[in-house]
Design an enzyme around this catalytic site. Structure first.
Site, mmCIF file in Angstrom:
data_model
loop_
_atom_site.group_PDB
_atom_site.id
_atom_site.type_symbol
_atom_site.label_atom_id
_atom_site.label_comp_id
_atom_site.label_asym_id
_atom_site.label_seq_id
_atom_site.Cartn_x
_atom_site.Cartn_y
_atom_site.Cartn_z
ATOM 1 N N HIS A 431 60.064 37.543 1.243
ATOM 2 C CA HIS A 431 59.185 37.268 2.372
ATOM 3 C C HIS A 431 57.814 36.746 1.942
ATOM 4 O O HIS A 431 57.013 36.310 2.779
ATOM 5 C CB HIS A 431 59.007 38.527 3.229
ATOM 6 C CG HIS A 431 58.920 38.240 4.693
ATOM 7 N ND1 HIS A 431 58.403 37.075 5.206
ATOM 8 C CD2 HIS A 431 59.305 38.977 5.774
ATOM 9 C CE1 HIS A 431 58.444 37.100 6.522
ATOM 10 N NE2 HIS A 431 59.006 38.237 6.895
ATOM 11 N N ARG A 432 57.509 36.752 0.640
ATOM 12 C CA ARG A 432 56.278 36.121 0.166
ATOM 13 C C ARG A 432 56.376 34.603 0.264
ATOM 14 O O ARG A 432 55.359 33.915 0.444
ATOM 15 C CB ARG A 432 55.996 36.506 -1.292
ATOM 16 C CG ARG A 432 55.751 37.981 -1.536
ATOM 17 C CD ARG A 432 55.626 38.266 -3.031
ATOM 18 N NE ARG A 432 56.833 37.883 -3.762
ATOM 19 C CZ ARG A 432 56.969 37.988 -5.082
ATOM 20 N NH1 ARG A 432 55.965 38.454 -5.811
ATOM 21 N NH2 ARG A 432 58.093 37.623 -5.667
#
Length: 460
Positions: A431-432
């Site tokens: 999710h980065r």
């Protein structure tokens, strides 16, 4: 003359390797680059070639032993005129010949450049056994002088006796001090039979007397007739590396998993028609291959799933190629070898690449180079009858897709309920790098291709 061969660096900066099996024995005559042994690193099983023409004198390790890079592995008797010879070792352990220049063994097939003439690192001393000398002295004083022989050099200097973890655990369960066993067997590796012999001689308890027998098996393979109540398996090799990598990934990249169930009836019909084509009879085309092709096409629209997070540089790196990892379950654990430049391959080419990759992985012959890198991965949990899961990202990748089993189910199709073939896709992503919208778009693109394979021609 006698030449020592030290375990070389097998690549990727690995510090040690385990001897899986020796393919030669003392007294055997070997030739240059003949395979001596199979060794398992943290990534793969590698064949180790001979650096000399000569005769095997000594094997410094046994199957199951872990050897440090640079430690002595095998000794050869070679003729002094052999072109592969290096100078004999002097007292300091360096290869020298008086009045002559040092010679370098030839480069070997299968790994690295030719070794340099610098002195190799010496083998690490085995760890000292805490409290061993004191316990040894107490027992010897209480016993008759002829009860035990003089301790070997390894135990007198406080080094841990040579044995494997299961043997040490077995001795501990029987209440046997392995240092005293080493005093009887000398400097060789202590075996389970040595422990049993010592227990019988000194009147120690045996495991069969102290542990109840197991019940008869309910199903084949669940139980056996051994009196042991548990089995301890050393964590090493591929399994150790995989465990460390998964822990690192799980606690470094924030994982998110999204699921989507898709009607793959059209894809399964396509596979049947391809299998019926005689010109494609030599290619094993199945659902995993079509999913792999769909993934490569979908990644062109969502490059974030084909990226990696470079913490040190403070950058997101987006490769302009797809090195597609295919997770393979082997006897030594889960590995993820890669198909290089998969985005350039046709469906038959992908089928051949997947077949070769899985066969090599199951035989334990995957090379470290085939396991390095990788930009996106697929894991086929459907072969185990599983529908969905939450796969963990391989380190350095931002996406992995789990492919579920194909099942016949009642499904809405063109406004009616029909029996259709469906599959669940499970996408885990970092999710980065990838937000929820991009992850959902990728899964939807893959699903659209599987629902209507003809749509693949429209994606670019």
């Amino acid at each position: 003359m006698i030449q020592e061969f030290h375990l070389p660096d097998l690549g990727e900066g690995l510090a040690d390797a385990e001897i899986v099996q020796w393919l030669v024995a003392p007294g055997d005559t070997v030739t240059l680059n003949q395979t001596l042994a199979e060794v398992e690193t943290a990534k793969a099983v590698v064949e180790l070639p001979s650096p000399y023409d000569g005769t095997v004198e000594t094997l410094h390790a046994q199957a199951g032993d872990t050897v440090d890079v640079g430690a002595p592995l095998i000794a050869f008797a070679v003729e002094s005129s052999s072109p592969a010879d290096a100078a004999p070792a002097d007292a300091a352990g360096e290869q020298k010949t008086e009045g002559a220049e040092e010679k370098t063994p030839p480069n070997l097939v299968g790994y690295g450049a030719a070794p340099s003439n610098k002195a190799r690192p010496k083998r690490r001393a085995r760890r000292a056994v805490s409290g061993a000398p004191a316990a040894d002295t107490a027992v010897l004083e209480a016993a008759p002088h002829d009860a035990l022989p003089e301790a070997p050099a390894s135990t007198r200097t406080g080094e841990r006796p040579r044995s494997t973890p299961p043997v040490r655990a077995y001795a501990k369960r029987l209440g046997i001090d392995i240092v005293l066993v080493a005093a009887e067997v000398g400097d060789r590796v202590i075996t389970r039979d040595d422990i049993d012999s010592y227990a019988e001689r000194v009147g120690g308890r045996t495991e069969s007397a102290s542990a109840p027998r197991r019940p008869k098996p309910l199903q084949p393979g669940i139980f056996d007739d051994t009196p042991e109540r548990e089995t301890r398996i050393p964590i090493r090799g591929v399994r150790k590396h995989t465990a460390a990598a998964m822990v690192q990934s799980a606690f470094t990249a924030p994982h998110v998993t999204t699921f989507h169930t898709v009607d793959v009836t059209a894809t399964m019909d396509l596979i049947e028609s391809l299998r019926a084509d005689r010109s494609l009879a030599d290619h094993r085309i199945g659902p995993l291959v079509i999913v792999a092709k769909a993934v490569c096409l979908a990644l062109s629209r969502t490059p974030g799933l084909n990226s990696r997070w470079d913490e040190e540089a403070g950058e997101i790196v987006q490769p302009h190629y797809v090195d597609l990892g295919i997770a393979a379950a082997t006897e030594r654990g889960l590995i993820v070898p890669n198909i290089r430049d998969a985005e350039r391959m046709t469906v038959p080419q992908l089928a051949d690449a997947v077949t070769a990759l899985t066969q090599t992985a199951r035989s334990g012959k995957t090379s470290p180079a085939e396991l390095a890198g990788g930009t996106f991965s697929i894991t086929n949990i459907g072969v185990f009858g599983i529908d969905a899961g939450t796969p963990i990202l391989p380190p350095g990748q931002s996406g992995i897709l789990a492919v579920g089993a194909v099942r016949s189910m009642p499904w809405e199709h063109r406004g009616e309920i029909a029996l259709r073939q469906v599959m669940t896709l499970s996408l885990s992503f970092d999710h980065r790098i990838v937000d929820g919208a991009e992850g959902a778009r990728f899964v939807k693109d893959v699903a659209d291709i599987l629902e209507e394979p003809g749509r693949a021609m429209l994606l670019g």
